[in-house]
Design a protein around this motif. Structure first.
Motif, PDB file in Angstrom:
ATOM      1  N   LEU A 169       0.883  -1.368   0.013  1.00  0.00           N
ATOM      2  CA  LEU A 169       0.033  -0.007  -0.061  1.00  0.00           C
ATOM      3  C   LEU A 169       0.988   1.257  -0.136  1.00  0.00           C
ATOM      4  O   LEU A 169       0.523   2.356  -0.618  1.00  0.00           O
ATOM      5  N   LEU A 170       1.910   1.251   0.724  1.00  0.00           N
ATOM      6  CA  LEU A 170       2.902   2.284   0.786  1.00  0.00           C
ATOM      7  C   LEU A 170       3.469   2.670  -0.748  1.00  0.00           C
ATOM      8  O   LEU A 170       3.625   3.818  -1.125  1.00  0.00           O
ATOM      9  N   GLY A 171       3.672   1.565  -1.328  1.00  0.00           N
ATOM     10  CA  GLY A 171       4.217   1.634  -2.618  1.00  0.00           C
ATOM     11  C   GLY A 171       3.453   2.117  -3.777  1.00  0.00           C
ATOM     12  O   GLY A 171       3.878   2.782  -4.839  1.00  0.00           O
ATOM     13  N   HIS A 172       2.125   2.214  -3.547  1.00  0.00           N
ATOM     14  CA  HIS A 172       0.955   2.739  -4.068  1.00  0.00           C
ATOM     15  C   HIS A 172       0.620   4.179  -3.743  1.00  0.00           C
ATOM     16  O   HIS A 172      -0.089   4.966  -4.243  1.00  0.00           O
ATOM     17  N   GLY A 173       1.444   4.695  -2.960  1.00  0.00           N
ATOM     18  CA  GLY A 173       1.569   6.125  -2.339  1.00  0.00           C
ATOM     19  C   GLY A 173       0.437   6.522  -1.213  1.00  0.00           C
ATOM     20  O   GLY A 173      -0.048   7.518  -1.232  1.00  0.00           O
ATOM     21  N   ALA A 174      -0.032   5.441  -0.669  1.00  0.00           N
ATOM     22  CA  ALA A 174      -1.165   5.469   0.364  1.00  0.00           C
ATOM     23  C   ALA A 174      -0.719   6.228   1.761  1.00  0.00           C
ATOM     24  O   ALA A 174       0.575   6.024   2.014  1.00  0.00           O
ATOM     25  N   SER A 175      -1.408   6.935   2.302  1.00  0.00           N
ATOM     26  CA  SER A 175      -0.993   7.624   3.531  1.00  0.00           C
ATOM     27  C   SER A 175      -1.287   6.652   4.757  1.00  0.00           C
ATOM     28  O   SER A 175      -1.812   5.547   4.389  1.00  0.00           O
ATOM     29  N   ASN A 188      -2.401   4.479  14.489  1.00  0.00           N
ATOM     30  CA  ASN A 188      -1.276   4.109  15.528  1.00  0.00           C
ATOM     31  C   ASN A 188      -0.619   2.812  15.099  1.00  0.00           C
ATOM     32  O   ASN A 188       0.491   2.324  15.200  1.00  0.00           O
ATOM     33  N   THR A 189      -1.765   1.687  14.974  1.00  0.00           N
ATOM     34  CA  THR A 189      -1.080   0.294  14.534  1.00  0.00           C
ATOM     35  C   THR A 189       0.000   0.490  13.433  1.00  0.00           C
ATOM     36  O   THR A 189       0.919  -0.248  13.098  1.00  0.00           O
ATOM     37  N   VAL A 190      -0.690   1.006  12.315  1.00  0.00           N
ATOM     38  CA  VAL A 190       0.064   1.279  11.082  1.00  0.00           C
ATOM     39  C   VAL A 190       1.397   1.978  11.383  1.00  0.00           C
ATOM     40  O   VAL A 190       2.563   1.414  10.820  1.00  0.00           O
ATOM     41  N   LYS A 191       1.550   3.005  12.357  1.00  0.00           N
ATOM     42  CA  LYS A 191       2.773   3.629  12.370  1.00  0.00           C
ATOM     43  C   LYS A 191       3.702   2.761  13.318  1.00  0.00           C
ATOM     44  O   LYS A 191       4.942   2.684  13.190  1.00  0.00           O
ATOM     45  N   THR A 192       3.096   1.875  14.112  1.00  0.00           N
ATOM     46  CA  THR A 192       4.157   0.761  14.914  1.00  0.00           C
ATOM     47  C   THR A 192       4.454   0.016  13.755  1.00  0.00           C
ATOM     48  O   THR A 192       5.809  -0.256  13.599  1.00  0.00           O
ATOM     49  N   HIS A 193       3.914  -0.608  12.823  1.00  0.00           N
ATOM     50  CA  HIS A 193       4.159  -1.514  11.779  1.00  0.00           C
ATOM     51  C   HIS A 193       5.370  -0.746  10.769  1.00  0.00           C
ATOM     52  O   HIS A 193       6.364  -1.278  10.571  1.00  0.00           O
ATOM     53  N   LEU A 194       5.104   0.360  10.637  1.00  0.00           N
ATOM     54  CA  LEU A 194       6.083   1.150   9.750  1.00  0.00           C
ATOM     55  C   LEU A 194       7.406   1.174  10.281  1.00  0.00           C
ATOM     56  O   LEU A 194       8.273   1.294   9.799  1.00  0.00           O
ATOM     57  N   HIS A 195       7.392   1.422  11.733  1.00  0.00           N
ATOM     58  CA  HIS A 195       8.687   1.787  12.444  1.00  0.00           C
ATOM     59  C   HIS A 195       9.463   0.511  12.317  1.00  0.00           C
ATOM     60  O   HIS A 195      10.667   0.485  12.226  1.00  0.00           O
ATOM     61  N   ASN A 196       8.637  -0.656  12.653  1.00  0.00           N
ATOM     62  CA  ASN A 196       9.484  -2.016  12.536  1.00  0.00           C
ATOM     63  C   ASN A 196       9.837  -2.231  11.125  1.00  0.00           C
ATOM     64  O   ASN A 196      11.098  -3.058  11.129  1.00  0.00           O
ATOM     65  N   ASN A 205      13.031   7.207   6.377  1.00  0.00           N
ATOM     66  CA  ASN A 205      11.724   7.775   6.132  1.00  0.00           C
ATOM     67  C   ASN A 205      10.722   7.321   5.015  1.00  0.00           C
ATOM     68  O   ASN A 205      11.461   6.433   4.593  1.00  0.00           O
ATOM     69  N   ARG A 206       9.772   7.885   4.752  1.00  0.00           N
ATOM     70  CA  ARG A 206       8.901   7.087   3.885  1.00  0.00           C
ATOM     71  C   ARG A 206       9.376   7.087   2.488  1.00  0.00           C
ATOM     72  O   ARG A 206       9.081   6.204   1.504  1.00  0.00           O
ATOM     73  N   LEU A 207      10.143   8.095   2.123  1.00  0.00           N
ATOM     74  CA  LEU A 207      10.647   8.333   0.789  1.00  0.00           C
ATOM     75  C   LEU A 207      11.810   6.966   0.561  1.00  0.00           C
ATOM     76  O   LEU A 207      11.802   6.231  -0.492  1.00  0.00           O
ATOM     77  N   GLN A 208      12.602   6.930   1.625  1.00  0.00           N
ATOM     78  CA  GLN A 208      13.440   5.824   1.243  1.00  0.00           C
ATOM     79  C   GLN A 208      12.779   4.667   1.244  1.00  0.00           C
ATOM     80  O   GLN A 208      13.117   3.675   0.919  1.00  0.00           O
ATOM     81  N   ALA A 209      11.541   4.382   2.141  1.00  0.00           N
ATOM     82  CA  ALA A 209      10.772   3.135   2.102  1.00  0.00           C
ATOM     83  C   ALA A 209      10.435   2.768   0.574  1.00  0.00           C
ATOM     84  O   ALA A 209      10.221   1.585   0.284  1.00  0.00           O
ATOM     85  N   LEU A 210       9.808   3.975   0.099  1.00  0.00           N
ATOM     86  CA  LEU A 210       9.322   3.688  -1.301  1.00  0.00           C
ATOM     87  C   LEU A 210      10.299   3.312  -2.075  1.00  0.00           C
ATOM     88  O   LEU A 210      10.146   2.657  -2.892  1.00  0.00           O
ATOM     89  N   LEU A 211      11.498   4.051  -2.201  1.00  0.00           N
ATOM     90  CA  LEU A 211      12.519   3.466  -2.858  1.00  0.00           C
ATOM     91  C   LEU A 211      12.955   2.102  -2.860  1.00  0.00           C
ATOM     92  O   LEU A 211      13.106   1.227  -3.816  1.00  0.00           O
ATOM     93  N   TRP A 212      12.909   1.878  -1.478  1.00  0.00           N
ATOM     94  CA  TRP A 212      13.404   0.474  -1.165  1.00  0.00           C
ATOM     95  C   TRP A 212      12.195  -0.541  -1.777  1.00  0.00           C
ATOM     96  O   TRP A 212      12.947  -1.597  -2.247  1.00  0.00           O
ATOM     97  N   ALA A 213      11.030  -0.149  -1.616  1.00  0.00           N
ATOM     98  CA  ALA A 213       9.892  -1.063  -2.225  1.00  0.00           C
ATOM     99  C   ALA A 213      10.131  -1.191  -3.481  1.00  0.00           C
ATOM    100  O   ALA A 213       9.977  -2.217  -4.247  1.00  0.00           O
ATOM    101  N   ASN A 214      10.439   0.096  -4.377  1.00  0.00           N
ATOM    102  CA  ASN A 214      10.442  -0.359  -5.672  1.00  0.00           C
ATOM    103  C   ASN A 214      11.855  -0.929  -6.300  1.00  0.00           C
ATOM    104  O   ASN A 214      11.899  -1.371  -7.669  1.00  0.00           O
ATOM    105  N   ASN A 215      12.672  -1.088  -5.209  1.00  0.00           N
ATOM    106  CA  ASN A 215      13.873  -1.693  -5.939  1.00  0.00           C
ATOM    107  C   ASN A 215      14.029  -3.246  -5.333  1.00  0.00           C
ATOM    108  O   ASN A 215      14.858  -4.165  -5.491  1.00  0.00           O
TER     109      ASN A 215
END
Length: 223
Positions: A169-175, A188-196, A205-215
């Motif tokens: 979902l993050l890879g599709h640009g979802a908030s 808050n559950t989403v934030k906890t998962h993202l932190h992990n 950050n989210r941009l680095q996570a997006l880059l990672w997802a696309n690679n």
């Protein structure tokens, strides 16, 4: 936010009456100190302390010509390579690709944005959200997408089922809120998962996570 963990904010701009007034408005609005500095000042104090830049760096778009940008890039690693970058006074017509030169970009504010909107965005950013227009976020995804050549990595395979759902979902640009609604969980559950997830994939950050997802996530896994 406890007093001992207050984030540090640096405003990189020319030191003028206008930038000082903006600094004062920002400090009142977010109730945090803001350090105003020029690139030359940053260079002068770089050897005196380890983290010259704050946790967040406000970048005045009009101030950063090619020379200042090059000097900033040379200083940012010793100053604070992990500082989150926020572009302000950005012209509306600037292409998204021009913004992606900022490696830790988490927010963009345009030249005609009101101070109230900027303050709202800054509060979101300091809650680990991003403040990007939908177009910039989508352009970022497309900019780094290598779907035809990427195969799913073992690192992605090692994520839990829920973490994979969130990364897709993050890879599709979802908030965060959109992810929460889609998965029927709290924000808050989403934030906890993202932190992990960020810890597992070494993303700041989210941009680095997006880059990672696309690679690291193959086309077959993105649906």
């Amino acid at each position: 936010m406890t007093p001992e963990h207050k984030p540090k904010i640096t405003l990189l701009s020319d030191v003028s009456m206008q930038s000082k007034l903006f600094k004062d408005s920002l400090e009142r609005g977010i109730e945090l100190d803001v350090d105003l500095a020029s690139i030359d000042e940053l260079a002068r104090v770089i050897d005196e302390t380890e983290a010259v830049l704050g946790d967040y760096v406000l970048i005045d778009y009009n101030y950063f010509d090619d020379v200042n940008f090059e000097q900033y890039n040379q200083l940012r690693v010793p100053a604070n390579a992990g500082a989150k970058e926020i572009v302000i006074n950005c012209p509306k017509e600037v292409s998204s690709s021009e913004l992606f030169k900022w490696r830790n970009l988490v927010g963009v504010f345009y030249v005609d944005d009101e101070i109230t909107l900027l303050l709202k965005g800054m509060r979101k950013i300091m809650q680990d959200e991003m403040w990007l227009s939908r177009k910039v976020a989508q352009d970022y995804i497309e900019h780094f997408r290598c779907a035809n050549t990427v195969t799913t990595s073992q690192a992605y395979a090692n994520l839990t089922k829920r973490e994979k759902e969130i990364m897709r979902l993050l890879g599709h640009g979802a908030s965060n809120l959109q992810i929460a609604d889609e998965l029927f969980v709290s924000e808050n559950t989403v934030k906890t998962h993202l932190h992990n997830i960020f810890k597992k994939i070494n993303a700041k950050n989210r941009l680095q996570a997006l880059l990672w997802a696309n690679n690291n996530i193959g086309l077959e896994e993105r649906v």
